[in-house]
Design a protein around this motif. Structure first.
Motif, short mmCIF file in Angstrom:
data_model
loop_
_atom_site.label_atom_id
_atom_site.label_comp_id
_atom_site.label_asym_id
_atom_site.label_seq_id
_atom_site.Cartn_x
_atom_site.Cartn_y
_atom_site.Cartn_z
N ASP A 389 -45.94 30.67 2.49
CA ASP A 389 -45.87 29.41 1.89
C ASP A 389 -44.54 28.58 1.71
OD1 ASP A 389 -45.24 30.62 -0.20
OD2 ASP A 389 -46.58 29.84 -1.58
N PHE A 390 -43.49 29.52 2.21
CA PHE A 390 -42.15 28.99 2.11
C PHE A 390 -41.52 28.61 0.61
CE2 PHE A 390 -43.73 27.68 6.36
CZ PHE A 390 -42.71 28.51 7.04
N SER A 391 -42.24 29.19 -0.33
CA SER A 391 -42.05 29.03 -1.88
C SER A 391 -40.55 29.41 -2.03
CB SER A 391 -43.01 29.41 -2.71
OG SER A 391 -43.13 31.18 -2.46
N GLN A 397 -36.66 21.35 1.39
CA GLN A 397 -36.72 22.24 2.62
C GLN A 397 -38.09 22.83 2.91
OE1 GLN A 397 -34.06 22.29 4.66
NE2 GLN A 397 -33.21 20.84 3.14
N ARG A 398 -38.75 23.08 1.76
CA ARG A 398 -40.22 23.79 1.73
C ARG A 398 -41.11 22.61 2.44
NH1 ARG A 398 -44.17 25.03 -3.05
NH2 ARG A 398 -45.97 26.24 -1.80
N ARG A 399 -41.08 21.39 1.95
CA ARG A 399 -41.80 20.26 2.40
C ARG A 399 -41.63 20.10 4.10
NH1 ARG A 399 -41.50 15.39 4.30
NH2 ARG A 399 -39.39 15.42 3.74
N LYS A 400 -40.37 20.13 4.54
CA LYS A 400 -40.26 20.15 5.80
C LYS A 400 -40.85 21.46 6.73
CE LYS A 400 -35.86 17.45 5.55
NZ LYS A 400 -34.35 17.41 5.73
N LYS A 401 -40.51 22.53 6.15
CA LYS A 401 -41.04 23.73 6.74
C LYS A 401 -42.56 23.69 6.88
CE LYS A 401 -37.35 26.16 7.94
NZ LYS A 401 -37.15 26.70 9.39
N LEU A 402 -43.12 23.33 6.02
CA LEU A 402 -44.69 23.37 5.89
C LEU A 402 -45.14 22.29 6.60
CD1 LEU A 402 -45.34 23.38 1.93
CD2 LEU A 402 -46.06 25.20 3.67
N GLN A 403 -44.65 20.81 6.78
CA GLN A 403 -44.85 19.98 7.81
C GLN A 403 -44.68 20.58 9.17
OE1 GLN A 403 -46.19 16.80 6.82
NE2 GLN A 403 -46.52 17.07 9.12
N GLN A 404 -43.53 21.02 9.53
CA GLN A 404 -43.21 21.61 10.82
C GLN A 404 -44.45 22.70 11.26
OE1 GLN A 404 -39.62 23.64 11.24
NE2 GLN A 404 -39.79 24.29 13.26
N LYS A 405 -44.82 23.42 10.04
CA LYS A 405 -45.98 24.39 10.32
C LYS A 405 -47.21 23.92 10.80
CE LYS A 405 -47.45 28.76 10.68
NZ LYS A 405 -46.83 29.74 11.51
N VAL A 406 -47.38 22.78 10.01
CA VAL A 406 -48.76 21.93 10.03
C VAL A 406 -48.81 21.27 11.66
CG1 VAL A 406 -50.02 20.02 9.40
CG2 VAL A 406 -49.24 21.57 7.76
N SER A 485 -31.03 22.63 -11.51
CA SER A 485 -30.63 23.31 -10.39
C SER A 485 -30.53 24.75 -10.70
CB SER A 485 -29.73 22.62 -9.64
OG SER A 485 -28.61 22.81 -9.95
N GLY A 486 -30.77 25.71 -9.71
CA GLY A 486 -30.40 27.06 -9.83
C GLY A 486 -30.80 27.78 -8.87
N LEU A 487 -30.29 28.88 -8.48
CA LEU A 487 -30.61 29.77 -7.31
C LEU A 487 -32.01 30.27 -7.53
CD1 LEU A 487 -30.12 30.89 -4.78
CD2 LEU A 487 -28.98 32.83 -5.75
N TYR A 488 -32.22 30.82 -8.94
CA TYR A 488 -33.62 31.49 -9.12
C TYR A 488 -34.55 30.50 -9.26
CZ TYR A 488 -32.29 29.84 -13.80
OH TYR A 488 -31.98 29.04 -14.91
N GLU A 489 -34.37 28.92 -9.44
CA GLU A 489 -35.54 28.26 -9.38
C GLU A 489 -35.56 27.80 -8.04
OE1 GLU A 489 -34.35 25.62 -13.55
OE2 GLU A 489 -33.49 25.12 -11.30
N ALA A 490 -35.27 28.05 -7.03
CA ALA A 490 -35.42 27.92 -5.70
C ALA A 490 -36.52 29.09 -5.03
CB ALA A 490 -34.18 27.85 -4.74
N GLN A 491 -36.37 30.11 -5.85
CA GLN A 491 -37.40 31.11 -5.45
C GLN A 491 -38.83 30.94 -6.05
OE1 GLN A 491 -35.75 32.88 -3.15
NE2 GLN A 491 -34.04 31.80 -3.83
N HIS A 492 -39.72 31.52 -5.32
CA HIS A 492 -41.22 31.34 -5.62
C HIS A 492 -41.75 32.92 -6.20
CE1 HIS A 492 -45.48 30.26 -5.68
NE2 HIS A 492 -45.82 30.99 -5.16
N SER A 493 -42.33 32.66 -7.22
CA SER A 493 -43.12 33.84 -7.59
C SER A 493 -44.57 33.70 -7.63
CB SER A 493 -42.71 34.14 -9.21
OG SER A 493 -41.47 34.36 -9.17
N PRO A 506 -42.02 21.87 -9.42
CA PRO A 506 -41.80 20.94 -8.37
C PRO A 506 -40.63 21.53 -7.58
CG PRO A 506 -42.61 19.48 -9.71
CD PRO A 506 -42.19 20.75 -10.51
N ASP A 507 -39.76 22.19 -8.17
CA ASP A 507 -38.35 22.42 -7.62
C ASP A 507 -38.37 24.02 -7.41
OD1 ASP A 507 -36.13 22.39 -10.58
OD2 ASP A 507 -38.16 23.60 -10.23
N GLY A 508 -39.26 24.78 -7.51
CA GLY A 508 -39.44 26.08 -7.12
C GLY A 508 -39.55 27.01 -8.23
N SER A 509 -39.01 26.30 -9.43
CA SER A 509 -38.57 27.40 -10.57
C SER A 509 -39.89 27.77 -11.23
CB SER A 509 -37.55 26.69 -11.51
OG SER A 509 -38.28 25.56 -11.86
N TYR A 510 -39.69 28.81 -12.15
CA TYR A 510 -40.83 29.28 -12.98
C TYR A 510 -40.85 28.52 -14.08
CZ TYR A 510 -43.37 32.57 -16.18
OH TYR A 510 -44.12 32.87 -17.01
#
Length: 609
Positions: A389-391, A397-406, A485-493, A506-510
């Motif tokens: 899911d590009f989380s 960037q995730r929205r663009k990747k998902l749209q591209q995949k769709v 913002s933060g590097l760890y917030e861009a990652q998805h768990s 919404p920004d990918g953080s926990y």
């Protein structure tokens, strides 16, 4: 009209015939040498044009290879680079250079057909014509020489017979005057004299006839045959000169004909260069790497002079986040910490204990282990393959990747639908015309296509769901929401049902939803105590920083390129290695940023230098 080449012969016509023949022979030799030299010049020019065509072909080939070498490869990263105006202009230049090479091939082809081929055939014809003319000249020369020899023989015979007739007449007169000679002898001498006179007259007549014939032949030779041959040789030579001049003109015209097309190629290259738009390229870079994060808010002052515990607002980095976001709860107490292993203010002795030690202890304790291992996975850079899911990407960037995949899945569905429609039509044709084929033979393929379409639609629904979730959480384009913002917030768990249903923001953080289902029932006092009582982990090796890493997030540590540090925990498969600089500084760095040297014999903590 008298040939210019024959004028030298007329001077010899006034000379004795034998001398004239010698001079004529010399002129033929000179003309033969000159015409052979003319043919050599023509062949030399043909060789020059051939080498020019080879150079043009070689140049065109090198230009095409150069253009092909720098063309973007299909299905490669280079194709994405050609959305920028500068790279598109470069691609246009490569295409125009390919056309430019084609014009040099045209030059080579035209020179080969219009000059080399034509001149080669003309040289063969010229050699045959030259051979024929000089053959006729030598034949005429031999004929006049033969006539001259016949004239000389007739003249000598006439001269001899005249002399014999004179001697016979003198003998007769002597015999007739001598009284002692008989009449028979006198008669015999008279008859002999008459015979000789008759022979002289015959020789005279023959000589006269031969001389008259020779003069006629000589006149025809010098005034008709030889001038005609020389005229033909002169015309042949003049045609050769004209032909080589025309070939040189064609040589220039072939080049001139492609100049307008080459000029168009250069104009297109200039037009492509003028289309380069630095503003547009900069905007494309912004759109490509826009994360959707907002800059972090100001960090509030933490007053360590107060003996009281720091409150949530004093110790948390999450105060600067957008309003309406909920923090995770532990034991019913609101914790403003993004990472639950961040310690509270302790005594100076406790503060010296590295934060990563308490984190490691907390990671290995139950029942917290599953929940916080998922958080640690969220901190990973995901340098390898990312989640489906590009989380692991920032929201934009995730929205663009998902749209591209769709879009890709929709294209695949359309292809499958087109194939199904084609097979359906084929089946209808088979049903109407059984002799063309068996309608049942396509049923299996139609079933496969139906299954493929259903699978692709399920995939589309799945990705559209993720896309709707991202688009629903992303703020409007015109709004400027505050997000940390933060590097760890861009990652998805991924969600862990056993530990309070953690979700991504919404920004990918926990984050955690503020509900009864998502509260983590962990007493805060136990949490802190577990971290406070840990012992430092022993070092298991050393490492060298390959690149500079700015550890701006909690749990990470900044390193400089070339710096040597201690390793206290290997990479557990999440892309992070735990290191230590000194007793007070330790944390995680990306494994790809360091080169690790493990000490297999180390059993305890290494002594700090």
């Amino acid at each position: 009209m008298v040939s210019l080449f024959s004028q030298s012969v007329f001077h010899g016509a006034l000379s004795p015939p034998c001398l004239c023949c010698v001079k004529q022979k010399d002129q033929f030799d000179n003309l033969e040498k000159h015409t052979q030299w003319g043919i050599d010049v023509l062949e030399k020019y043909i060789k020059f044009v051939k080498e020019r065509t080879e150079i043009e072909l070689s140049y065109a080939k090198q230009l095409r290879n150069l253009s092909k070498k720098y063309q973007p490869k299909k299905n490669s990263k280079e194709e994405e680079e050609y959305r920028y105006t500068s790279t598109r202009a470069f691609l246009a230049t490569l295409n125009e250079m390919n056309d430019y090479a084609g014009q040099h091939e045209v030059i080579s082809e035209n020179m080969t057909s219009l000059i080399t081929g034509e001149l080669t055939r003309y040289v063969q014809e010229l050699k045959q014509e030259r051979k024929s003319h000089f053959h006729d000249g030598r034949k005429a020369q031999q004929h006049i020489e033969t006539c001259w020899k016949q004239l000389e023989a007739s003249k000598r015979r006439f001269e001899r017979d005249c002399k014999e007739a004179d001697r016979a007449q003198q003998y007769f007169e002597k015999m007739d005057a001598d009284i002692n000679v008989t009449k028979a002898d006198v008669e015999k001498a008279r008859q002999q004299a008459q015979l000789r006179h008759q022979m002289a007259e015959d020789s005279k007549a023959e000589y006269s006839s031969t001389l008259q014939k020779f003069n006629s032949e000589q006149h025809d030779h010098y005034y008709t045959h030889i001038p005609s041959i020389f005229q033909k040789i002169q015309e042949m030579e003049e045609r050769r000169i004209v032909r080589i001049g025309e070939s040189m003109r064609t040589f220039a015209e072939v080049d001139r004909q492609v100049i307008p097309i080459i000029g168009k190629c250069l104009d297109e290259i200039t037009k492509a260069a003028e289309s380069v738009d630095h503003k547009n390229d900069s905007q494309l870079v912004i759109e490509a790497f826009k994360s959707g994060f907002e800059p972090p808010g100001d960090i509030e002052f933490e007053d360590f002079t107060q003996p009281m515990k720091r409150t949530v607002s004093e110790s948390s980095l999450s105060n600067s986040r957008a309003e309406g976001k909920y923090e995770p709860k532990f034991g019913g107490k609101s914790k403003g910490k993004l990472w639950p292993f961040i310690k509270k203010n302790k005594s100076p002795k406790q503060q010296k204990e590295p934060l990563s030690h308490r984190f490691n202890e907390f990671m290995t304790s139950k029942p917290k282990i599953h929940c916080f291992r998922s958080l640690k996975r969220g901190l990973s850079l995901k340098l390898g393959a990312g989640p489906e899911d590009f989380s692991n990407l920032p929201p934009e960037q995730r929205r663009k990747k998902l749209q591209q995949k769709v879009d890709e899945l929709n294209k695949d569905i359309q292809k499958e639908l087109d194939q199904r429609d084609a097979l359906t039509k084929m089946k209808d044709v088979y049903i109407k015309n059984p002799q063309m084929g068996d309608a049942a033979s396509v049923d299996h393929r139609l079933a496969e296509l139906g299954q493929n379409i259903e699978k692709l639609r399920i995939e589309v629904q799945k990705f559209e769901g993720w896309l709707a979730e991202v688009e629903g959480r992303l703020p409007a384009r015109s709004e400027q929401s505050r997000r940390q913002s933060g590097l760890y917030e861009a990652q998805h768990s991924p969600a862990v049902n056993s530990c309070a249903q953690d979700r991504e923001s919404p920004d990918g953080s926990y984050t955690e939803e503020q509900s009864q289902e998502t509260e983590m029932k962990v007493p805060a006092t136990d949490f802190d105590d577990e971290f406070d009582d840990e012992e430092p982990l022993p070092t298991i090796g050393t490492c060298k920083a390959l690149y500079t890493f700015e550890g701006q997030n909690e749990g990470t540590i900044s390193v400089a390129e070339g710096e040597m540090l201690y390793v206290i925990e290997e990479d557990k498969g999440d892309g992070w290695t735990r290191i230590r600089r000194n007793e007070d500084e330790e944390g995680y760095v990306p494994t790809s940023y360091v080169e690790v040297y493990l000490d297999k014999n180390a059993k305890g903590a290494m002594t700090y230098i």
